[in-house]
Write an enzyme that holds these catalytic residues in place. Structure first.
Site, short mmCIF file in Angstrom:
data_model
loop_
_atom_site.label_atom_id
_atom_site.label_comp_id
_atom_site.label_asym_id
_atom_site.label_seq_id
_atom_site.Cartn_x
_atom_site.Cartn_y
_atom_site.Cartn_z
N ASP A 120 0.90 -1.25 -0.07
CA ASP A 120 0.03 -0.07 -0.09
C ASP A 120 0.95 1.27 -0.01
O ASP A 120 1.25 1.62 1.22
CB ASP A 120 -0.84 0.02 1.36
N VAL A 121 0.98 1.87 -1.29
CA VAL A 121 1.88 2.82 -1.43
C VAL A 121 1.26 4.20 -1.82
O VAL A 121 1.85 5.18 -1.58
CB VAL A 121 3.22 2.50 -2.23
N LYS A 122 0.32 4.05 -2.61
CA LYS A 122 -0.48 5.15 -3.19
C LYS A 122 0.17 5.91 -3.94
O LYS A 122 0.03 7.37 -3.90
CB LYS A 122 -1.51 5.89 -2.12
N ARG A 123 1.19 5.62 -4.71
CA ARG A 123 1.90 6.42 -5.77
C ARG A 123 1.34 6.71 -6.99
O ARG A 123 0.41 6.20 -7.42
CB ARG A 123 3.30 5.60 -5.91
N THR A 174 -1.08 -0.35 -4.54
CA THR A 174 -2.29 0.68 -4.66
C THR A 174 -1.46 2.13 -5.57
O THR A 174 -0.44 2.28 -4.99
CB THR A 174 -2.73 1.26 -3.40
#
Length: 305
Positions: free
Chosen positions: A104-107, A141
């Site tokens: 889960d990094v939401k990059r 993510t």
């Protein structure tokens, strides 16, 4: 396709849940912290090593119950280089145990920056003609806000290197509606616009399971919106946060699934990691408590599917 592997693991364990490995030092039992501090000091390194022992115990207790784990990078980054090293150690150990790993990094960004983010997590990094995996996870993510030219580099690497992404669509937090629920000129909500884009991006990536490499993050706390999103993205897998600690229950996540009982994987982080802090558990039983909660969650989800 990577999503096919996820579906296989969900079917094999009869469990559509993912354990979020999002540790803070406050979550780690005292006896683990004391040992780590005595060896490495009460500092960032000591905290990181305590978190590693905590993570290892959790994974040992969970790997035959859950199909996947989801480390959230922020909980490691805040401990600096030591924390990031523990993140990579945790990923490697989870993979060794046969778990599907969602980071889960939401990059995201645009142009070459988006490409660099994608190479860091999904693709390969070139060093003078040699290719290397910088962070060998199965899935990450992604933030869709930059639009198609920010997302397409990730999709390209998904196809080329057999990976998957979960794109933010309707998040579980209370203020998500401040932007995601805004009404556009044609009367649709922003999250519906995002869903239509995800559906388009998913074309050409569909695997044998019937699902594609481009999934969506859809919060358990908004079941009515989930009904709409499920119809808009029939071939996208959903990553569903908000179960448990944020108030979402099994009935709330049911609309995220298709009629075959597939189509979504539900996350629980604090509920599993900190299960030992509830009831009559001793802190030395943190792993047993996590396992018991993971099994309870599995049974809870399956009761409505």
């Amino acid at each position: 396709m990577s999503v096919d592997l996820l579906v296989e693991k969900i079917k094999a364990k009869g469990n559509p849940s993912v354990a979020g490995i999002d540790p803070k030092i406050d979550y780690v039992p005292g006896f683990i912290k004391e040992k780590a501090y005595s060896e490495y000091g009460k500092n960032l390194r000591g905290a990181s090593e305590a978190i590693w022992q905590f993570n290892k115990g959790l994974i040992d207790a969970l790997y035959d119950v859950v199909p996947a784990v989801k480390p959230q990078s922020a909980f490691y980054e805040m401990y600096g280089l030591y924390g990031e090293e523990v993140l990579h150690r945790t990923i490697a150990y989870a993979k060794e145990k046969g778990l599907y790993v969602i980071l889960d990094v939401k990059r995201n960004d645009i142009g070459t920056t988006a490409e660099a983010y994608s190479k860091a997590y999904l693709g390969k990094v070139e060093v003078d003609g040699e290719l290397f995996d910088a962070c060998p996870v199965d899935c990450i993510t992604v933030n869709p806000f930059p639009g198609s030219d920010g997302v397409k580099p990730f999709i390209k690497d998904c196809v080329e290197y057999d990976k998957a992404i979960f794109t933010l669509a309707k998040m579980s937090n209370p203020s998500s509606g401040e932007l995601q629920d805004l009404v556009t000129d044609d009367g649709s909500r922003i999250y519906e616009k995002i869903a239509k884009n995800i559906n388009e991006w998913n074309e050409g990536t569909i695997g044998k399971s019937g699902y594609g490499a481009v999934g969506a993050v859809v919060g358990a706390t908004y079941p009515e919106q989930a009904v709409t999103l499920r119809k808009l993205m029939p071939k996208s897998y959903f990553l569903v946060p908000g179960y448990g600690a944020q108030g979402g229950g099994a009935e709330g996540v049911k609309p995220c699934f298709n009629s075959d009982g597939l189509g979504a994987i539900v996350n629980s982080s604090r509920g599993i990691m900190c299960a030992y802090q509830k009831g009559d558990w001793k802190e030395e039983q943190f792993a047993e408590a996590a396992r018991a909660e993971a099994i309870r969650m599995k049974d809870d989800l399956n009761s409505v599917l």
